[in-house]
Design a protein around this motif. Structure first.
Motif, PDB file in Angstrom:
ATOM      1  N   ALA A 464      12.627 -10.821  -2.453  1.00 55.96           N
ATOM      2  CA  ALA A 464      11.607 -10.085  -1.714  1.00 55.96           C
ATOM      3  C   ALA A 464      10.596  -9.437  -2.625  1.00 55.96           C
ATOM      4  CB  ALA A 464      12.269  -9.034  -0.823  1.00 55.96           C
ATOM      5  N   ASP A 465      11.015  -9.011  -3.819  1.00 56.47           N
ATOM      6  CA  ASP A 465      10.070  -8.383  -4.718  1.00 56.47           C
ATOM      7  C   ASP A 465      10.437  -8.723  -6.156  1.00 56.47           C
ATOM      8  OD1 ASP A 465      11.911  -5.703  -3.618  1.00 56.47           O
ATOM      9  OD2 ASP A 465      12.067  -6.417  -5.690  1.00 56.47           O
ATOM     10  N   VAL A 537       5.603 -13.669  -3.121  1.00 60.41           N
ATOM     11  CA  VAL A 537       4.541 -13.089  -2.301  1.00 60.41           C
ATOM     12  C   VAL A 537       3.898 -11.930  -3.051  1.00 60.41           C
ATOM     13  CG1 VAL A 537       4.008 -11.929  -0.133  1.00 60.41           C
ATOM     14  CG2 VAL A 537       5.730 -13.763  -0.200  1.00 60.41           C
ATOM     15  N   ASP A 538       2.567 -11.978  -3.157  1.00 60.89           N
ATOM     16  CA  ASP A 538       1.829 -10.901  -3.819  1.00 60.89           C
ATOM     17  C   ASP A 538       1.566  -9.791  -2.812  1.00 60.89           C
ATOM     18  OD1 ASP A 538       0.284  -9.274  -5.339  1.00 60.89           O
ATOM     19  OD2 ASP A 538      -1.415 -10.652  -5.528  1.00 60.89           O
ATOM     20  N   ASN A 539       2.300  -8.694  -2.959  1.00 60.70           N
ATOM     21  CA  ASN A 539       2.152  -7.572  -2.026  1.00 60.70           C
ATOM     22  C   ASN A 539       1.188  -6.499  -2.544  1.00 60.70           C
ATOM     23  OD1 ASN A 539       3.887  -8.468   0.039  1.00 60.70           O
ATOM     24  ND2 ASN A 539       5.675  -7.879  -1.197  1.00 60.70           N
ATOM     25  N   THR A 540       0.376  -6.854  -3.529  1.00 64.79           N
ATOM     26  CA  THR A 540      -0.594  -5.882  -4.025  1.00 64.79           C
ATOM     27  C   THR A 540      -1.633  -5.596  -2.933  1.00 64.79           C
ATOM     28  OG1 THR A 540      -0.338  -6.767  -6.265  1.00 64.79           O
ATOM     29  CG2 THR A 540      -2.277  -5.397  -5.832  1.00 64.79           C
ATOM     30  N   PRO A 541      -1.837  -4.337  -2.570  1.00 67.21           N
ATOM     31  CA  PRO A 541      -2.820  -4.016  -1.514  1.00 67.21           C
ATOM     32  C   PRO A 541      -4.230  -4.475  -1.904  1.00 67.21           C
ATOM     33  CG  PRO A 541      -1.407  -2.137  -1.992  1.00 67.21           C
ATOM     34  CD  PRO A 541      -1.144  -3.142  -3.068  1.00 67.21           C
ATOM     35  N   LYS A 542      -4.924  -5.043  -0.920  1.00 63.09           N
ATOM     36  CA  LYS A 542      -6.301  -5.483  -1.133  1.00 63.09           C
ATOM     37  C   LYS A 542      -7.178  -4.877  -0.038  1.00 63.09           C
ATOM     38  CE  LYS A 542      -4.903  -9.944  -3.049  1.00 63.09           C
ATOM     39  NZ  LYS A 542      -4.993 -11.419  -2.862  1.00 63.09           N
ATOM     40  N   THR A 557      -5.007  -4.419   3.047  1.00 63.16           N
ATOM     41  CA  THR A 557      -4.057  -5.380   3.649  1.00 63.16           C
ATOM     42  C   THR A 557      -2.941  -5.670   2.653  1.00 63.16           C
ATOM     43  OG1 THR A 557      -5.287  -7.293   2.823  1.00 63.16           O
ATOM     44  CG2 THR A 557      -5.896  -6.429   5.007  1.00 63.16           C
ATOM     45  N   ASP A 558      -1.818  -6.244   3.187  1.00 67.16           N
ATOM     46  CA  ASP A 558      -0.717  -6.666   2.299  1.00 67.16           C
ATOM     47  C   ASP A 558      -0.941  -8.111   1.853  1.00 67.16           C
ATOM     48  OD1 ASP A 558      -0.069  -8.262   4.461  1.00 67.16           O
ATOM     49  OD2 ASP A 558       1.680  -7.094   5.057  1.00 67.16           O
ATOM     50  N   GLY A 559       0.080  -8.692   1.170  1.00 63.54           N
ATOM     51  CA  GLY A 559      -0.060 -10.034   0.632  1.00 63.54           C
ATOM     52  C   GLY A 559      -0.226 -11.087   1.692  1.00 63.54           C
ATOM     53  N   GLU A 560       0.124 -10.802   2.942  1.00 66.54           N
ATOM     54  CA  GLU A 560      -0.012 -11.779   4.022  1.00 66.54           C
ATOM     55  C   GLU A 560      -1.266 -11.541   4.855  1.00 66.54           C
ATOM     56  OE1 GLU A 560       3.507 -12.278   6.319  1.00 66.54           O
ATOM     57  OE2 GLU A 560       4.841 -12.047   4.596  1.00 66.54           O
ATOM     58  N   GLY A 561      -2.153 -10.648   4.395  1.00 64.90           N
ATOM     59  CA  GLY A 561      -3.418 -10.409   5.096  1.00 64.90           C
ATOM     60  C   GLY A 561      -3.288  -9.504   6.296  1.00 64.90           C
ATOM     61  N   ARG A 562      -2.200  -8.775   6.412  1.00 61.64           N
ATOM     62  CA  ARG A 562      -2.022  -7.880   7.555  1.00 61.64           C
ATOM     63  C   ARG A 562      -2.486  -6.476   7.170  1.00 61.64           C
ATOM     64  NH1 ARG A 562       4.266  -8.677   8.589  1.00 61.64           N
ATOM     65  NH2 ARG A 562       4.168  -8.071   6.367  1.00 61.64           N
ATOM     66  N   PRO A 563      -3.078  -5.736   8.113  1.00 61.89           N
ATOM     67  CA  PRO A 563      -3.459  -4.343   7.829  1.00 61.89           C
ATOM     68  C   PRO A 563      -2.266  -3.547   7.329  1.00 61.89           C
ATOM     69  CG  PRO A 563      -4.431  -5.042   9.888  1.00 61.89           C
ATOM     70  CD  PRO A 563      -3.490  -6.132   9.466  1.00 61.89           C
ATOM     71  N   TRP A 581      -1.898   2.231   8.373  1.00 61.53           N
ATOM     72  CA  TRP A 581      -1.345   1.033   9.005  1.00 61.53           C
ATOM     73  C   TRP A 581      -0.124   0.560   8.199  1.00 61.53           C
ATOM     74  CZ3 TRP A 581      -3.939  -1.582  13.162  1.00 61.53           C
ATOM     75  CH2 TRP A 581      -5.153  -1.005  13.527  1.00 61.53           C
ATOM     76  N   VAL A 582       0.853  -0.017   8.890  1.00 58.08           N
ATOM     77  CA  VAL A 582       2.029  -0.610   8.232  1.00 58.08           C
ATOM     78  C   VAL A 582       2.288  -1.975   8.862  1.00 58.08           C
ATOM     79  CG1 VAL A 582       4.499  -0.447   7.764  1.00 58.08           C
ATOM     80  CG2 VAL A 582       3.067   1.623   7.678  1.00 58.08           C
ATOM     81  N   ALA A 583       2.094  -3.047   8.067  1.00 62.74           N
ATOM     82  CA  ALA A 583       2.348  -4.407   8.532  1.00 62.74           C
ATOM     83  C   ALA A 583       1.696  -4.669   9.881  1.00 62.74           C
ATOM     84  CB  ALA A 583       3.844  -4.687   8.593  1.00 62.74           C
TER      85      ALA A 583
END
Length: 589
Positions: A464-465, A537-542, A557-563, A581-583
């Motif tokens: 996961a990380d 999965v790159d979970n670096t916030p963007k 957003t997270d690594g999957e493009g979710r807020p 926002w969380v996921a």
């Protein structure tokens, strides 16, 4: 080698070619990237000769009947024989004629001139050897009518020593190495015809132990044939003997300096029982199935036994199983030990080996096995079981060069890499049916393992990380048993031959639970490359703008493009939310 570097898979191979098709009770060995399957029960393209099937490992196909050319003194059809490769020759010993039932005692050798082209030679003919011995005996006594001959008239002469193994089938054979480093064929046990009763010309001595009742004999001897001298020699082996038994397996390990024997049918001791009327009856001699393990030390010609306890990791008592020596990743062995909770073999027990220079003298530390119950005639008494001795954590069932040196734990001296020799056991007949399709492996620590078989569709699960990735090993969806479509179904009487220096095994033929012979073939790949892990999965916030089903989001957003984090969403109905926002879900404090 890390556990993620290789996996174990079953891979389907083409079945036996027509017109031969199904086979059971055959023998097999590898030779220059090919596996030679010889003899067995089942139809054959050449019904008056030993059946030959040749699998080309590189091309993954069976040679056709037209591509197989045999010549010389070709053995007759048989099953329950052994086929053993010693350098450039294949040796076939014994076996059972299908009909009428008869046991055989010849030794044949084959030279493979090229793939599928085999030239046979009768390497040892016991009948010819007996004639030679009789001629030598007559020569030593003088010619007929001579003074020397007349002086012995009426006296009983001792029969010549037995020069070769008796006729038998369902024995075990292995290519081992003698003290001078020379190869030899070693056989032990097996099933043969019941000996004839003694006559005036014989003393009834025989190298086999007869089973009470029935018409067969279960052999209790060990023989070695040295190709250089073209002669058999019966070996006197000390220690705790596994014999007499039949339908067992024996494989060479550690360069042929040791052999590991497993399972089969062992003869229960005979015992005299006196009933209330004073009548004595001999009971015993039955053939219970076993799953015990014995190690033959060729340097000292000693047997040692490993006491086994019920375990889901070890095969059940069985016979007609398939066995071979193989090489698997040392890291995989350690991974199995960690998964199974078997960090040390100290909980196992072994029976002490007798003989050899290191054997303890009577009265010194390490008492020898207990003497049999008092019975001067040696009849009717069952020997007392030898005392069990704990295996120390450093114990090895068989040794390798470098054992005892610092850092040595495996063929390459590295506990975390390289390969290890193991005994592989598959299938077999058990009480009440067949064993499952589980693949068992015995390492030289004396530990049984159930090998994890990976189906072709298995997908690694990414950690996961990053921190978990550093600490975790590869997780695979593994299937044990017959859940994998490529896994061969349970069977008995199949051949299992090592290929590619023991890194893969070819399983062929056998019979199913209904007794129907099989024609399928499967390859057990012990070094299949593991599928690559998916990229982490790159979970670096963007910070970016994202269109959601309900509106437009501007924020992190997270690594999957979710807020995920601070952001603002303008909904289609005109509402605006600004906050955490969380996921992709609004996070309310």
């Amino acid at each position: 080698m890390a556990p993620s570097d290789n996996i174990i898979t079953w891979e389907a191979r083409p079945g036996l070619p027509a017109p031969s098709k199904p086979i059971t009770g055959a023998a097999a060995c590898d030779f220059v990237n090919s596996v030679y399957v010889l003899g067995g029960f089942g139809p054959s393209a050449r019904p008056n000769e030993l059946r030959h099937e040749v699998f080309d490992v590189d091309k993954s196909r069976w040679l056709t009947a037209d591509e197989i050319d045999t010549g010389g003194e070709i053995p007759s059809p048989r099953a329950g024989h052994s086929a053993t490769r010693i350098h450039g020759s294949i040796y076939v010993f014994g076996g059972q004629q299908v009909w009428p039932k008869a046991y055989m005692d010849e030794l044949f050798s084959a030279t493979v001139l090229q793939s599928g082209v085999v030239e046979w030679l009768l390497a040892y003919d016991p009948s010819a050897a007996d004639d030679d011995e009789m001629d030598a005996s007559r020569s030593s006594q003088g010619s007929k009518g001579s003074k020397a001959s007349r002086s012995r008239a009426g006296s009983k002469t001792s029969p010549p020593p037995i020069a070769s193994p008796s006729a038998r089938a369902w024995h075990a054979a292995a290519s081992l190495t003698d003290a001078d480093g020379l190869p030899m064929l070693v056989i032990c046990g097996g099933e043969g015809p019941k000996p004839l009763p003694p006559t005036d010309d014989t003393d009834g001595a025989d190298e086999a132990a007869a089973v009470a009742g029935g018409s067969t004999t279960i052999c209790d001897d060990v023989w070695a044939f040295e190709p250089q001298g073209r002669a058999w020699e019966r070996k006197e082996v000390s220690g705790v003997s596994p014999l007499p038994r039949a339908h067992h397996s024996m494989v060479p390990v550690a360069g042929g300096t040791f052999a590991v024997l497993f399972g089969g049918k062992a003869v229960a001791p005979l015992e005299e029982v006196v009933d209330e009327y004073g009548q004595t009856t001999v009971v015993g001699g039955a053939l219970p199935l076993t799953n015990d393990v014995f190690v033959l030390d060729v340097a000292n010609w000693t047997w040692s036994a490993m006491a086994t306890t019920p375990s889901p990791l070890s095969p059940p008592p069985c016979c007609w199983h398939s066995a071979s020596v193989a090489k698997i990743s040392t890291a995989l062995v350690h991974d199995c030990m960690a998964r199974e909770g078997a960090e040390s073999p100290a909980s196992l027990e072994a029976l002490p080996a007798g003989g050899g220079e290191d054997a303890a003298a009577e009265g010194e530390e390490g008492e020898p096995p207990a003497e049999p119950d008092e019975d001067p005639e040696g009849e009717g008494a069952e020997p007392a079981a030898p005392p069990a001795a704990s295996i120390e954590p450093a114990h090895k069932l068989w040794s390798l060069p470098g054992d005892g040196e610092e850092g040595q734990d495996g063929e390459d001296g590295n506990a975390g890499g390289g390969s290890e020799e193991v005994l592989i056991v598959f299938g077999g007949a058990v009480d009440g049916g067949l064993h499952s399709a589980t693949v068992h492996a015995l390492d030289r620590r004396g530990l049984w393992h159930v090998l994890p078989i990976t189906p072709p569709t298995a997908t690694p699960v990414a950690p996961a990380d990053a921190s978990a990735e550093a600490a975790a090993t590869t997780e695979l969806e593994v299937l044990i048993g017959d859940s994998n479509a490529n896994t061969p179904p349970p069977r008995f009487g199949a051949v299992l031959a090592a290929t590619n220096d023991g890194e893969s095994l070819l399983l062929c033929g056998g019979a199913d639970g209904a007794g129907s012979t099989l024609a399928d073939a499967h390859m057990l790949n012990l070094w299949a490359p593991a599928p690559p892990l998916p990229p982490p999965v790159d979970n670096t916030p963007k910070k970016e703008q994202v269109v959601l089903p309900s509106g437009k989001f501007d924020g992190f957003t997270d690594g999957e493009g979710r807020p995920h984090g601070q952001g603002t969403c303008e909904y289609e109905n005109g509402d605006v939310y600004e906050g955490e926002w969380v996921a992709e879900k609004v996070h309310l404090p």
